[in-house]
Scaffold this active site. Structure first.
Site, mmCIF file in Angstrom:
data_model
loop_
_atom_site.group_PDB
_atom_site.id
_atom_site.type_symbol
_atom_site.label_atom_id
_atom_site.label_comp_id
_atom_site.label_asym_id
_atom_site.label_seq_id
_atom_site.Cartn_x
_atom_site.Cartn_y
_atom_site.Cartn_z
ATOM 1 N N GLU A 106 0.806 -1.236 0.000
ATOM 2 C CA GLU A 106 0.000 0.000 0.000
ATOM 3 C C GLU A 106 0.835 1.281 0.000
ATOM 4 O OE1 GLU A 106 -2.672 -0.449 3.313
ATOM 5 O OE2 GLU A 106 -3.445 -2.357 2.595
ATOM 6 N N GLU A 125 -6.145 -10.685 -1.485
ATOM 7 C CA GLU A 125 -6.964 -10.497 -0.274
ATOM 8 C C GLU A 125 -8.456 -10.414 -0.612
ATOM 9 O OE1 GLU A 125 -5.527 -7.295 2.199
ATOM 10 O OE2 GLU A 125 -3.427 -7.768 1.811
HETATM 11 O O1 G3I Z 1 -4.216 -8.466 19.188
HETATM 12 C C1 G3I Z 1 -5.308 -7.686 19.687
HETATM 13 C C2 G3I Z 1 -6.047 -8.461 20.736
HETATM 14 O O2 G3I Z 1 -5.200 -8.677 21.832
HETATM 15 C C3 G3I Z 1 -7.306 -7.678 21.149
HETATM 16 O O3 G3I Z 1 -8.077 -8.449 22.012
HETATM 17 C C4 G3I Z 1 -8.148 -7.328 19.922
HETATM 18 C C5 G3I Z 1 -9.341 -6.465 20.280
HETATM 19 O O4 G3I Z 1 -9.892 -5.864 19.138
HETATM 20 O O5 G3I Z 1 -7.350 -6.624 19.006
HETATM 21 C C6 G3I Z 1 -6.239 -7.398 18.550
HETATM 22 O O6 G3I Z 1 -5.519 -6.760 17.532
HETATM 23 C C7 G3I Z 1 -6.185 -6.607 16.303
HETATM 24 C C8 G3I Z 1 -5.555 -7.502 15.264
HETATM 25 O O7 G3I Z 1 -6.140 -7.247 14.001
HETATM 26 C C9 G3I Z 1 -5.719 -8.978 15.573
HETATM 27 O O8 G3I Z 1 -7.076 -9.350 15.534
HETATM 28 C C10 G3I Z 1 -6.046 -5.148 15.914
HETATM 29 O O9 G3I Z 1 -6.774 -4.360 16.829
HETATM 30 C C11 G3I Z 1 -6.573 -4.949 14.544
HETATM 31 O O10 G3I Z 1 -6.286 -3.623 14.109
HETATM 32 C C12 G3I Z 1 -5.938 -5.924 13.582
HETATM 33 O O11 G3I Z 1 -6.546 -5.740 12.339
HETATM 34 C C13 G3I Z 1 -5.918 -6.300 11.207
HETATM 35 C C14 G3I Z 1 -5.510 -5.167 10.265
HETATM 36 O O12 G3I Z 1 -5.053 -5.698 9.042
HETATM 37 C C15 G3I Z 1 -4.382 -4.312 10.851
HETATM 38 O O13 G3I Z 1 -3.217 -5.079 11.015
HETATM 39 C C16 G3I Z 1 -6.933 -7.212 10.558
HETATM 40 O O14 G3I Z 1 -7.139 -8.358 11.387
HETATM 41 C C17 G3I Z 1 -6.421 -7.673 9.196
HETATM 42 O O15 G3I Z 1 -7.434 -8.390 8.522
HETATM 43 C C18 G3I Z 1 -6.038 -6.457 8.364
HETATM 44 O O16 G3I Z 1 -5.504 -6.919 7.149
HETATM 45 C C19 G3I Z 1 -5.224 -5.908 6.170
HETATM 46 C C20 G3I Z 1 -3.978 -6.363 5.419
HETATM 47 O O17 G3I Z 1 -2.923 -6.577 6.327
HETATM 48 C C21 G3I Z 1 -3.588 -5.333 4.354
HETATM 49 N N1 G3I Z 1 -4.705 -5.074 3.470
HETATM 50 C C22 G3I Z 1 -5.958 -4.687 4.114
HETATM 51 C C23 G3I Z 1 -6.347 -5.752 5.143
HETATM 52 C C24 G3I Z 1 -7.680 -5.429 5.771
HETATM 53 O O18 G3I Z 1 -7.591 -4.245 6.529
#
Ligand code: G3I
Length: 381
Positions: free
Chosen positions: A172, A290
């Protein structure tokens, strides 16, 4: 002789609701008159088998904890998928508890899981503006940024050397509205190093592990509207620039987070096809990295909603998979039980979202049929 078995219709109750076909318009023409019958597929082979028959790899993303805590989900994952991409375990926020330490624990367990279950694994992602650890701002300066970037990539890529199918080396990097030259996103890396951070990333990755396919991964490339078209143009420009600089990018990852609501308005099959062709003509492979179909603003009624979602999958994939440079297809999750869309784009009526091939009970749904059918129709690579 093998008995022919058509999936899709038998599992549907309340079929009468589909008495009339849904006619979908895009900006140019009528693209599809969809009904359940359009999604019949032959046999029960899983997606990975249908993909492999065309020399395409099918797989999905997941977090380690889902595989560990949910054996029924893990069973379906291994059944349907030939490749896994960690949803978070290889991002900086997971791997880098501090500026001097690395924590490979979860990603290592995922790799072991893949090796034991005959799954390939992708790496996601070495450079991403959105996964910057808290320590970053107080530690990384214009003086040490290059060293820190090179050290990160060297250590991580070396740790998995020879073991991964591919790396999303940079994720990105483009955001045209930011107004920077070449449409590059205003990210910490751009601010610290300028556009050369992309060259550093691709060159370092290639030096450390020449065997993993090096991917530039981007979202927002799917439609024929002006923002998508601008982003496509900027992406092609970036890829050309990298190649001209000898920065060894090998593939474009098209994330493909599409919204069913927007497909009739904005998806333009001809311009998408041309974009894929333009990328391929640079000598690059393409991965759909994705894919999922958000059901924001779709009807609550599940059969109608699933039909619209499946139609979006079908329209998108029939174009994407017709391009021989597309070598892999990954959905961003496998089952509606676990999807980022539940958190990021929940429905306004509060109903559970249904963007993925399996429903929350791990049953194949019409979206599964749409993917299976598109793989069956794809030309062999
Ligand atoms: O690890 C914590 C956990 O301890 C807590 O209980 C929970 C509460 O909400 O949050 C957890 O962290 C989250 C993590 O995912 C694991 O579930 C973060 O808040 C959350 O921001 C994170 O979101 C991920 C996001 O990328 C940011 O890294 C999404 O799962 C994931 O699907 C998303 O993937 C992205 C790709 O990497 C890039 N392209 C877009 C795609 C969708 O946004």
């Amino acid at each position: 002789m093998r008995r022919r078995n058509f999936l899709g219709l038998s599992a549907m109750s309340g079929v009468g609701i589909f008495g009339g076909a849904h006619y979908l318009l895009n900006s140019c023409n009528v693209v599809k008159a969809a009904s359940q019958a359009d999604f019949m597929v032959q046999g029960t082979d899983p997606l990975k088998v249908r993909a492999a028959a065309k020399n395409i790899i099918y797989g999905a993303t997941t977090h380690l904890e889902k595989l560990q805590k949910d054996p029924a989900f893990a069973q379906q994952f291994v059944k349907e998928c030939g490749i896994l991409v960690p949803e978070g375990e290889l991002k900086w926020r997971s791997l880098r508890p501090s500026s001097t330490t690395f924590n490979f624990q979860s990603a290592d367990v995922l790799l072991q899981y893949c090796q034991q279950n005959n799954l390939l694994m992708r790496g996601h992602t070495l450079v991403w503006h959105s996964s910057i650890p808290d320590w970053f701002a107080g530690t990384v300066t214009t003086q040490n940024a290059e060293q820190i970037l090179v050290d990160h990539i060297t250590t991580v890529v070396n740790h998995y050397k020879g073991k991964l199918h591919s790396w999303d080396v940079v994720n990105e990097a483009i955001n045209v509205p930011d107004g920077n030259p070449d449409g590059l996103r205003t990210s910490p890396w751009l601010s610290l190093l300028g556009p050369r951070y992309l060259d550093i990333a691709f060159k370092t990755t290639a030096t450390v592990d020449p065997s993993a396919l090096r991917v530039y991964n981007e979202f927002g490339l799917d439609y024929g509207n002006s923002s998508s078209v601008q982003k496509r143009t900027a992406t092609l420009k970036l890829l050309e620039r990298l190649l001209n600089n000898g920065s060894p990018v090998q593939a474009l990852g098209i994330q493909a987070h599409i919204w069913s609501r927007d497909m009739p308005k904005y998806f333009n099959p001809a311009s998408f096809k041309q974009f894929l062709k333009d990328v391929a003509s640079l000598g690059l492979k393409i991965l759909i990295t994705e894919l999922d179909v958000a059901d924001v603003d779709l009807p609550l009624d599940i059969p109608s909603r699933d039909l619209l979602i499946a139609t979006s999958y079908q329209q998108y994939l029939d174009v994407a998979l017709a391009e021989p440079a597309v070598i892999a297809l990954l959905t961003w999750g496998l089952s509606d039980r676990y999807t980022w869309i539940s958190d990021y784009y929940p429905r306004s009526d509060g109903a559970p979202v249904r963007p993925l091939p399996l429903d929350a009970q791990l049953q194949r749904k019409l979206a599964w049929n749409a993917i299976a059918g598109a793989l069956d129709r794809a030309p062999k690579r």
